[in-house]
Every structure is written in structure tokens, then in C-alpha cells.
Design an enzyme around this catalytic site. Structure first.
Site, PDB file in Angstrom:
ATOM      1  N   THR A 131       0.823  -1.213   0.000  1.00 29.14           N
ATOM      2  CA  THR A 131       0.000   0.000   0.000  1.00 29.14           C
ATOM      3  C   THR A 131       0.857   1.263   0.000  1.00 29.14           C
ATOM      4  O   THR A 131       0.525   2.250  -0.671  1.00 29.14           O
ATOM      5  CB  THR A 131      -0.920   0.012   1.236  1.00 29.14           C
ATOM      6  OG1 THR A 131      -1.809  -1.105   1.165  1.00 29.14           O
ATOM      7  CG2 THR A 131      -1.737   1.293   1.308  1.00 29.14           C
ATOM      8  N   CYS A 391      -5.413  -8.713   4.540  1.00 28.25           N
ATOM      9  CA  CYS A 391      -4.810  -8.452   3.227  1.00 28.25           C
ATOM     10  C   CYS A 391      -3.376  -7.960   3.342  1.00 28.25           C
ATOM     11  O   CYS A 391      -2.710  -7.751   2.334  1.00 28.25           O
ATOM     12  CB  CYS A 391      -5.645  -7.424   2.455  1.00 28.25           C
ATOM     13  SG  CYS A 391      -6.903  -8.163   1.383  1.00 28.25           S
ATOM     14  N   PHE A 392      -2.885  -7.744   4.568  1.00 27.04           N
ATOM     15  CA  PHE A 392      -1.485  -7.418   4.838  1.00 27.04           C
ATOM     16  C   PHE A 392      -1.022  -6.136   4.143  1.00 27.04           C
ATOM     17  O   PHE A 392       0.126  -6.026   3.727  1.00 27.04           O
ATOM     18  CB  PHE A 392      -0.553  -8.577   4.442  1.00 27.04           C
ATOM     19  CG  PHE A 392      -1.135  -9.942   4.661  1.00 27.04           C
ATOM     20  CD1 PHE A 392      -1.743 -10.263   5.869  1.00 27.04           C
ATOM     21  CD2 PHE A 392      -1.113 -10.899   3.656  1.00 27.04           C
ATOM     22  CE1 PHE A 392      -2.301 -11.527   6.063  1.00 27.04           C
ATOM     23  CE2 PHE A 392      -1.674 -12.156   3.846  1.00 27.04           C
ATOM     24  CZ  PHE A 392      -2.270 -12.467   5.053  1.00 27.04           C
ATOM     25  N   CYS A 393      -1.929  -5.169   3.978  1.00 27.56           N
ATOM     26  CA  CYS A 393      -1.593  -3.902   3.319  1.00 27.56           C
ATOM     27  C   CYS A 393      -1.063  -4.132   1.910  1.00 27.56           C
ATOM     28  O   CYS A 393      -0.140  -3.442   1.453  1.00 27.56           O
ATOM     29  CB  CYS A 393      -0.580  -3.102   4.140  1.00 27.56           C
ATOM     30  SG  CYS A 393      -1.204  -2.590   5.755  1.00 27.56           S
ATOM     31  N   ASN A 394      -1.622  -5.117   1.225  1.00 29.13           N
ATOM     32  CA  ASN A 394      -1.224  -5.395  -0.151  1.00 29.13           C
ATOM     33  C   ASN A 394      -2.489  -5.725  -0.954  1.00 29.13           C
ATOM     34  O   ASN A 394      -2.749  -6.888  -1.264  1.00 29.13           O
ATOM     35  CB  ASN A 394      -0.234  -6.559  -0.208  1.00 29.13           C
ATOM     36  CG  ASN A 394       0.497  -6.636  -1.534  1.00 29.13           C
ATOM     37  OD1 ASN A 394      -0.100  -6.433  -2.583  1.00 29.13           O
ATOM     38  ND2 ASN A 394       1.789  -6.925  -1.494  1.00 29.13           N
TER      39      ASN A 394
END
Length: 769
Positions: A131, A391-394
């Protein structure tokens, strides 16, 4: 030695047998946990921390900008040594590269995004970028640049062949933080080789990759490299770097200047001159010099304990290969795989290729339905297994691998789904995944613990019985054995022989709530000490007496309502309330050792039906349709989900018996589950089949089971925490991500405002479904 162990050692596991000693001496705090979130942060070693603290305690470090001070010179010299140490770590020539210290990887990306020469230029982003990388596009758009996304080398080269008038910046991760997929660093050379005009620059997000793999800038000369040091050796946090090629730094048109970044400036005339040194020019203000000095001991720790990053890579990849093989073998009895992996997993020679020590996946049931990641995380937490879900900042990788279209993502957002919430399955599709990541000190037994965990809880066998643990239930006559009121949300209970009920439940039940300085309500999960606060309602004197250990009793009038009105949010609902003065709040703040305020519910804002956004209705809390209930949907005070929580004594005894059979030392009682109404008699879990209860002249409608959380693991007498009884319940009362115990109910004739008496020892008549 077993074949698997021999294979692991041959693949590089264990640092030539030193891993157990390293764990005992350096990572004692990991002894009783299974930590599998190294992609989130590395773990620092004891000797690393000791050496850092010893250095800081023995030396006087001043501000590096204070060049006339010996302590300032000392700090400056130490910082300069660390810059060279970082360049050595990345095989970067100091004549070609400079190190700009930042607060982390994201701050480095922001510098490049904000200052890059975007005019008539272009930004090319890999679709699996973090992100923080995607955020650079806003600067590119503002600067008039084109923005395009690529997912492969062929697509990237196709975009580059189109050319543009200005400069092009290509940004991609060395390793995607979602799935651990590694992108070839050779792309850096290929991009430069294709650039005849010298106008294409490469930004490498090395945050995930450099924690366990060599990033060689002599071999792969990226123009900009960003990283965070806590990803490499855990400590210090809040410290990162932007490594920039010196001849590419000219493309960063810096605007803002701060202390230390200018050679000269004037206050009454628009004039300033930046420093010539690249590092000094971009490090606005005083750098985090004590953290930077501590980096030395992180680098030392790696070399002294693990040998090198190459040895860490061999160790972690041996384990991730083992985990992948073992998880791939897990099947339900009908042959359906248990694990659904995500990413571009490639197998070469029986091992994963172009893959970091990370696996992203979801678990699935025998019928192919995905298990919600929150269910897995909740169960893992009970066993002290630390992993990452979501979503793990992705978003790019997440949505691509989960098969979520743009339209579906937008529909999920409109439905209220946001990052980090608990909406893990929407319309049958997962909104995120599970990520396990392995680090330098990970043990084989930790990997095996996780595999065993998945096998015990999520592999369906043909002999598995009903996960609800429900039995054949007879509709029979029972007894109301206890009435409990919880005047202050999440604090202790007031037990009564008889009590009045009204339109919102038991009188005074959850009529008060404690909020913190941000306006968020407090509960025992945030502050377990709340369990030891005991409110008592004295209706004769019309006061609430609040008691706590080592505190003077606090009396609060039941008839006097505070004047100051406040808006707050409880369980996602906007509510109205009246906040008490500091003379009352100080008692709670002193006992809980944090600033809190006591709020009483506002009937004007909660006791209405239609047209008021502040009302808290059971239908809203439970997502029920109006047609589900036989009666109009009533409202509640500050309760989580319903007016009444009903628990059966027989069910409590069944759980106690199961805990005893497992030799669990934790003691529980009915109070552990915080019911309003405790029913005695009958058989365990008979309540699963109930539809209505008649207690005296009151009729209660069952609206659904209660999904339990870790709050029942807090001892209601002293506030201590454990994993029981939630763990025992999870072994036989878990269904689709929820662990059920007790039933939510409403009083069917609750639309009126009059108070009516409910008496203990009343006969309970049951109508079953």
C-alpha cells in the site's frame, strides 16, 4: 535421525546445530509461544539489546548537529559509521550510493514520491506492491505523470517501449509481503539496459527481501532502495533508510527545508541553499540518532549468532519448504485439500523456487467452503500461535489471488468492510488470507506445532460428530436459579433474588459505560482489572455503590443524571449518553490507572424505534430481518447484542467436566459466562433447541446463540487471564468461525415502558423448535 530432519539439515536448517542454543540464550521470551509473523517484524536478541543499552548508558551522545560539542561529534561519527555499515550490507559503493535515514520504509517512499521529477513523466507500479508504494501514485498524478500497473516482465517491457517525454520510475517489491513471491532482481538491469536515454529509474522495495536475503546493489544497481530495520533485526523500530544512487538523487526536487538540511537560509527574504551532501539535504530536523547508533548491534547480532544473511536464508527456506510439503499433504477424509495456497508457487527439484520464507493461504472445509481467517486466528490465539490475517496492506496481491473483482471489492466496502475488521467471508468469498512467515530464530518444532494445530482443528474426519455438541433435548420444566445485573458495562455483577424488567431488559443493566480519552468504550479485554469493580444497586436508598479492592466505596445517585451530553460509539453503534463530572471519574481513573469517564445512557436517544441513528436495536446488532422475530424489535442500552443472556447450569457443568478430563487447572463457574438469567435443571445444551421461555408471567423469545470471545477467559474474581474455557469450548462448540455458549433473548412484551417484577426460583417452561 529421521529422513525429514536429515533433509532439513542438508537444506541449511539450524546453523550447524546451534539453533537450540541461540533460542535459549537470545530468545527466552519465545519459549512458550509459536511466533510465525516475522514478515510483520523480526525479533531482537537479548545480547543485541544488552549491548545497545550498555553503549547508551556508557557514552554521552549529543545532537549530531552540535558539531562544537564532543558528544555531538561522537554522535555524528557513530552515525557516519552506520551509514557505511549499511552500504556494506547492501554491497553498495559509497562513491555511488548515499544513505538517507528515515522513520521507515514508508517514509522513504514518501520522499521519492513527493520530490521525484514527475513532469511529463510516468510511474510504473507492480500490481503486488505494498500500500505504501501505491500511495506514490497520488504524487505522480498531481505532478502530471501517467500511472500504469504491470504484473509481469513482458508487460513491464511493453510499457517501457512506449516511451514518454519525461522521466519514468519503475517500482516493484523484491519480495511481495502478501505471499512471499520473489521478483527477479535481474529486472533492474534489464530495465536499465532498455533505457537508451537514461530517463528510467528503478525503485526497489526491499523491506521484506532484505530481512533474509542478500540484496546486492553492485550486481543489481537500483536507483532507490527503501527498507525498515526492524524487519531485519527487530530493534530499533521507527528507523529506516532510503538508499539512493547519487546520480539519481538529482531527480528529487526537494521543496521543504528543515533544520540541518540547508547550508544557509534567511527569515525575511525567500532564500535558502540546500546542503551539498545528499544525506544531509534530505534528513529534515534531528535524525533519530540514538536508534541509528543502536543499529550497529543489530548487524553485529546477525554475524555473531547466525553467521550471515545467507545462512539465515538457508535456514528459513528449509523450514518454509518443510511447512509447504506438510501442509500440502493435509486432506479431509473425502480427499479435499485442507489448504488453499496463494501466490505464484513454483516447485523446482522438490523445493519452492523464487519464494521467500512466507506462505499465504486459507483453510477450506471438506465441502470446499473457505474457513474464515478470523476463525483460524481466534483458535491460534488460544494456543499462543502468532500469525497474520487479512490483506497485509497489499490490496493488489490480495484481490488478485482471492479472485475479487473491482466491483466485488467496492460492494464489500459499501457493505461496511474495511481493512483489519472481522468480516472475513462476504457472499461466500474470503476478504483476506492467513500468512505465516518464518524468521532467523524459528524452530522446526514451531512449524510442527502449527501443522499439528491445523490438523487437530480443521481436518474433517468421517467419524467427527456434530460440531455443536448438541444432543436430543426434551422440553421440560426448569427453574430460574439466578438473576444477574451488570450496571456498568464490562464490570462486575449485582446478583438479585428478584428484579424489575422493562422495555430494554433488566433495570439498570448496562446502563453505564466507561470510555477512554478517545471516546472509545472500555471492556475487560482492554483492561481486565474492570472485572474487579463491583457495582451494587441499592433501590431503597436509590444509589449505586461501586466497590473495588483497596478503594473507598463510591456512591452514585440513581435519580440524578449528569447534565453534560456526549455522543459515543458502542459496538459500532452511535449512542447518546450523559458524562459524569471529574469528581466521579477520578475514582475509576485512579483504580484503572488510566483516564476514563463514566457515561450513563440517554433514554431519549436509545429508547426510540424508527428514525434515530442513535438507537441501538437488537435487529441491528444481530443482523436479523424483522420477520425473524415474532414481536417488534426492541432496543438495548450498552449491551453488546441483546437484552438478556441466558445460560444453563447443566451446560456449565458439562464444560467443567470436559476441562477436568483434560486436566485443566482453571476453575470456572456460571459467572464466568456473565449471564443475566441462569437456568437450573435439565440436560447440557438443551438450550440449542429452545424457541421460547415462560418464566412466571414473562415470555422470552430466543433470538440466537451467543458467540463467545476471550472475555470469558478472564477470571471474574481477580481479572487474571488464561485461555480457558474458550479453548475447551472450541473443541466441540465451534461452527463456521464462531464458538457458541449461551443464548440471546428478548422479552416478547418488551415494547411497553412499564416495569414488571421477575423473581428468582420461578418455574421455567420451555417451548422447543
Amino acid at each position: 535421525m529421521e529422513a525429514d530432519d536429515l533433509t532439513l539439515q542438508q537444506e541449511g536448517y539450524g546453523y550447524q546445530g546451534k539453533i537450540e542454543e541461540i533460542r535459549q540464550t537470545e530468545f527466552g521470551r519465545l519459549k512458550d509461544v509459536t511466533f510465525l509473523d516475522y514478515c510483520g517484524t523480526a525479533q531482537y536478541g537479548k545480547s543485541q539489546l544488552d549491548a545497545s543499552m550498555r553503549d547508551l548508558s556508557q557514552h554521552l551522545y549529543g545532537n549530531p548537529h552540535s558539531s562544537s560539542s564532543s558528544s555531538g561529534e561522537l554522535s555524528h561519527n557513530q552515525v557516519q559509521k552506520i551509514r557505511h555499515r549499511i552500504l556494506e550490507f547492501f554491497h553498495a559503493d559509497p562513491q555511488q550510493y548515499a544513505v538517507i535515514f528515515t522513520s521507515g520504509c514508508t517514509a522513504g517512499l514518501k520522499i521519492v514520491g513527493e520530490y521525484f521529477s514527475w513532469h511529463s513523466g510516468r510511474l510504473l507500479l507492480h500490481d503486488e506492491s505494498h500500500t505504501s508504494v501505491l500511495g506514490m501514485r497520488e504524487y505522480a498524478y498531481r505532478g502530471g505523470a501517467q500511472v500504469n500497473v504491470f504484473d509481469s516482465k513482458s508487460q513491464l517491457m511493453s510499457e517501457l517501449s512506449k516511451g514518454c517525454d519525461g522521466h519514468t520510475l519503475v517500482a516493484f517489491p523484491g519480495e511481495t509481503n502478501f505471499s512471499g513471491k520473489q521478483l527477479p532482481l535481474q529486472w533492474i538491469n534489464d530495465i536499465h539496459d532498455s533505457d537508451e536515454r537514461g530517463k528510467t529509474k528503478v525503485l526497489l522495495d526491499a523491506a521484506a527481501l532484505c530481512s533474509h536475503s542478500v540484496v546486492d546493489l553492485e550486481k543489481y544497481p537500483a536507483d532507490f532502495v527503501v527498507l525498515s530495520f526492524y524487519k531485519i533485526f527487530g530493534y530499533p523500530t521507527g528507523c529506516g533508510a532510503l538508499i539512493v544512487k547519487r546520480d539519481s538523487a538529482r531527480l528529487l526536487d526537494k521543496i521543504y527545508f528543515g533544520g540541518g538540511t540547508v547550508a544557509a537560509s534567511l527569515s525575511n527574504v525567500r532564500f535558502h541553499k540546500f546542503r551539498e551532501d545528499i544525506s544531509s539535504r534530505f534528513e529534515d530536523g534531528s535524525i533519530s540518532f540514538l536508534s541509528i547508533i543502536s543499529l550497529r548491534y543489530g548487524f553485529d547480532f546477525i554475524s555473531l549468532n547466525f553467521g550471515s544473511i545467507t545462512q539465515i536464508e538457508r535456514h528459513t527456506l528449509a523450514l518454509v519448504n518443510h511447512m509447504y510439503r506438510r501442509l500440502s499433504d493435509l486432506q479431509h477424509d473425502n480427499g479435499t485439500p485442507v489448504v488453499r495456497f496463494y501466490g505464484d508457487l513454483r516447485i523446482e527439484g522438490g523445493k519452492l523456487s523464487q519464494q521467500g520464507p512466507v506462505l499465504a493461504f486459507n483453510l477450506q472445509r471438506a465441502n470446499g467452503e473457505v474457513v474464515g481467517f478470523n476463525e483460524v486466528n481466534q483458535m491460534a490465539t488460544l494456543e499462543d500461535i502468532h500469525l497474520r490475517t487479512g490483506c497485509f496492506c497489499n490490496p493488489g496481491a490480495c484481490h488478485k489471488y482471492l479472485g475479487l473483482s473491482h466491483e466485488e471489492v467496492m460492494e464489500n466496502i459499501e457493505a461496511g468492510h474495511v481493512c483489519w475488521d472481522d468480516k472475513d467471508i462476504i457472499r461466500g468469498k474470503p476478504t483476506g488470507a492467513i500468512r505465516v512467515s518464518i524468521g532467523a530464530p524459528t524452530l522446526l518444532r514451531e512449524v510442527e506445532t502449527f501443522i499439528d494445530f491445523v490438523g487437530r482443528h480443521f481436518v474433517e474426519r468421517a467419524t467427527t460428530g456434530d460440531v455443536n455438541g448438541s444432543q436430543e433435548v426434551r422440553c421440560e420444566t426448569l427453574t430460574l436459579s439466578e438473576i444477574s445485573v451488570y450496571p456498568i458495562k464490562s464490570c462486575g455483577r449485582h446478583v438479585a433474588r428478584e428484579w424489575h424488567v422493562h422495555s430494554r431488559g433488566l433495570s439498570y443493566d448496562r446502563e453505564w459505560v466507561l470510555i477512554d480519552v478517545t471516546g472509545s468504550y472500555l471492556n475487560q479485554k482492554k483492561n481486565p482489572k474492570m472485572a474487579t469493580i463491583s457495582p451494587h444497586i441499592d433501590e431503597e436508598r436509590q444509589v449505586m455503590i461501586v466497590r473495588a479492592p483497596d478503594m473507598m466505596d463510591l456512591e452514585i445517585s440513581l435519580t440524578d443524571t449528569p447534565k453534560e451530553e456526549i455522543n459515543l460509539s458502542v459496538c459500532g453503534d452511535d449512542c447518546g449518553g450523559f458524562v459524569y463530572p471529574n469528581s466521579t471519574n477520578q475514582w475509576f481513573s485512579s483504580y484503572l490507572d488510566t483516564n476514563v469517564k463514566l457515561v450513563r445512557t440517554s433514554e431519549e436517544k436509545t429508547n426510540r424505534y424508527a428514525g434515530d441513528r442513535n438507537k441501538r436495536s437488537i435487529m441491528r446488532r444481530n443482523g436479523l430481518q424483522e420477520s425473524v422475530m415474532d414481536s417488534p424489535c426492541p432496543l438495548i442500552n450498552f449491551s453488546n447484542e441483546s437484552q438478556y443472556l441466558i445460560v444453563c447450569e447443566a451446560s456449565v457443568e458439562d464444560v467443567k467436566k470436559r476441562m477436568e478430563e483434560r486436566d485443566v487447572s482453571t476453575k470456572i463457574s456460571a459467572a464466568t459466562f456473565r449471564p443475566n438469567l441462569l437456568i437450573s435443571g435439565g440436560s447440557p445444551f438443551q438450550e440449542d433447541s429452545w424457541k421460547n421461555l415462560v418464566i412466571g408471567d414473562h415470555v422470552f423469545e430466543i433470538i440466537g446463540p451467543c458467540n463467545r470471545c476471550k472475555m470469558i477467559c478472564i477470571d471474574q474474581t481477580d481479572g487474571t487471564e488464561s485461555r480457558e474455557p474458550l479453548y475447551t469450548l472450541s473443541t466441540f462448540r465451534r461452527e463456521k468461525g464462531k464458538i457458541y455458549f449461551g443464548m440471546h433473548a428478548i422479552r416478547k412484551d418488551s415494547s411497553g415502558g412499564e416495569k414488571r417484577l421477575l423473581s428468582n426460583r420461578s418455574v421455567v417452561r420451555v417451548l422447543c423448535k
